[in-house]
Design an enzyme around this catalytic site. Sequence first.
Site, PDB file in Angstrom:
ATOM      1  N   ASP A   1     -10.306   3.597  -4.176  1.00 27.16           N
ATOM      2  CA  ASP A   1      -9.207   4.371  -3.597  1.00 27.16           C
ATOM      3  C   ASP A   1      -9.408   5.854  -3.893  1.00 27.16           C
ATOM      4  OD1 ASP A   1      -6.857   5.213  -2.467  1.00 27.16           O
ATOM      5  OD2 ASP A   1      -5.575   3.808  -3.561  1.00 27.16           O
TER       6      ASP A   1
ATOM      7  N   GLY B   1      -0.502   4.205  -4.684  1.00 29.25           N
ATOM      8  CA  GLY B   1       0.941   4.053  -4.887  1.00 29.25           C
ATOM      9  C   GLY B   1       1.343   2.758  -5.553  1.00 29.25           C
TER      10      GLY B   1
ATOM     11  N   CYS C   1       0.833  -1.186   0.000  1.00 29.35           N
ATOM     12  CA  CYS C   1       0.000   0.000   0.000  1.00 29.35           C
ATOM     13  C   CYS C   1       0.875   1.246   0.000  1.00 29.35           C
ATOM     14  CB  CYS C   1      -0.909   0.010   1.216  1.00 29.35           C
ATOM     15  SG  CYS C   1      -1.925   1.465   1.151  1.00 29.35           S
ATOM     16  N   GLY C   2       0.856   1.959  -1.109  1.00 31.87           N
ATOM     17  CA  GLY C   2       1.667   3.180  -1.230  1.00 31.87           C
ATOM     18  C   GLY C   2       1.113   4.318  -0.396  1.00 31.87           C
ATOM     19  N   HIS C   3      -0.222   4.483  -0.405  1.00 29.85           N
ATOM     20  CA  HIS C   3      -0.752   5.651   0.325  1.00 29.85           C
ATOM     21  C   HIS C   3      -0.490   5.496   1.822  1.00 29.85           C
ATOM     22  CE1 HIS C   3      -4.515   3.564   1.680  1.00 29.85           C
ATOM     23  NE2 HIS C   3      -4.523   4.533   2.569  1.00 29.85           N
TER      24      HIS C   3
HETATM   25  O1  LIG Z   1      -1.786   3.356  -2.429  1.00 30.85           O
HETATM   26  C1  LIG Z   1      -1.938   2.129  -2.464  1.00 30.85           C
HETATM   27  O2  LIG Z   1      -1.066   1.390  -2.941  1.00 30.85           O
HETATM   28  C2  LIG Z   1      -3.161   1.522  -1.831  1.00 30.85           C
HETATM   29  N1  LIG Z   1      -4.267   2.420  -1.666  1.00 30.85           N
HETATM   30  C3  LIG Z   1      -5.452   1.592  -1.498  1.00 30.85           C
HETATM   31  C4  LIG Z   1      -5.170   0.434  -2.420  1.00 30.85           C
HETATM   32  C5  LIG Z   1      -3.672   0.253  -2.416  1.00 30.85           C
HETATM   33  O3  LIG Z   1      -3.323  -0.791  -1.542  1.00 30.85           O
END
Ligand SMILES: O=C(O)[C@H]1NCC[C@@H]1O
Length: 373
Positions: free
Chosen positions: A283, A288, A83-85
């Site tokens: 999302d 990310g 998970c980037g965020h």
């Molecule tokens: O930013 C991300 O990678 C995540 N945001 C919700 C779904 C992904 O896991």
Amino acid sequence: MHTTGEPTRIVYSGFPELRGTLLEQRALTRSHHDYIRRSLIYEPRGHRDMYGAILRPRTELVDAGQAHMGVLFLTHEGYSTMCGHATIAISRLLVDCTDTALFPRRDELLFDEERKEVEVRLHVPCGLVRATVPAIKSSDSGNWCADTTRTIHYLSVPSFAAGIGLSVPIPPSLRWPNLGDRENVIVDVAYGGAFYIVLPAPALGFSPSLAHPDIAALSDATKKLRAAFNASAELRSYLHHPDHEDLQFLYSVFVTEPGRGVPAPESAGAETGLCFFADQQVDRSPTGSGVQARVALAVEKGERKLGQRWTYHSIVSNAYGGKGGFTGTPVEETEIGGRRGVRVRVSGWANYTGFGTFVVEEGDEVGGGFSLE
Ligand SMILES: O=C(O)[C@H]1NCC[C@@H]1O
């Protein structure tokens, strides 16, 4: 915290003691402590699109001195692998944290005097992620905190294009109204810590513009597309990862609109995406791990060169004039299981929304978490 509107509810205290590797802790959390995820993510404390994370101070990479902190990610469906965020949010939290009871490796962080930033290495289920948080140091106390005028960035695990131009047959039982009389949908598949289907909206029969997307109709179409993909053993074989079978599943369908959105400074172009992940969460952030997957695809198709920065928007960052868009830059070619991969540098912002204590009273069955579906 939130990252371009996407929440991360971060558990830093009160979680039961867990031992083993991070993936073993993930399996144990799923089998024995899933009530904690349900109580934090489902109603009445959370909602259909809530996201969370559990800090894990002891993992095999933390114990070996390679990571400062381990993390498990929580979705409405279960436990995601990347998970980037949340990486952006958690690395800011850890740079701001001075409490070594919560963050035992805190004293191993180093302030880079020249660049004015702190590196935080996170052990997440898909591997090791290196985040860099811009920081300001107080000359009196020697303490630092995140500098919110500059973006946080992280360097991904190796990301790769797994399949380009794959044809997904859609059986009659899984057709959606916009599909018309087409029987197949063409998709790309890529890995960015989790596997993504990536395709532009017209490939699903929708208008190219994500300016005012019909989210319910797109959710229905992407859910059916995912079911059709998973129904084919041949297509599922593209979800192969050399490291661990826990990584081999389709996490998300990412609908894109190339060209939409304001490019961030020093960025060669922009695009917008709408990410449906886990059990059809939407999302709010530009995703990310999905940015990693999309950059890997662009490199593989020869559309992007190493070092070329690109801006990725969500419908939320577009609604705010481009603020909160992520950038993704392929910075290094790498090899993964005999195929070409890239490491991607992803940049973004995260903000606090609050600090709190959650309570589930004994005997409160409804309060243990429910979902209206
Ligand atoms: O930013 C991300 O990678 C995540 N945001 C919700 C779904 C992904 O896991």
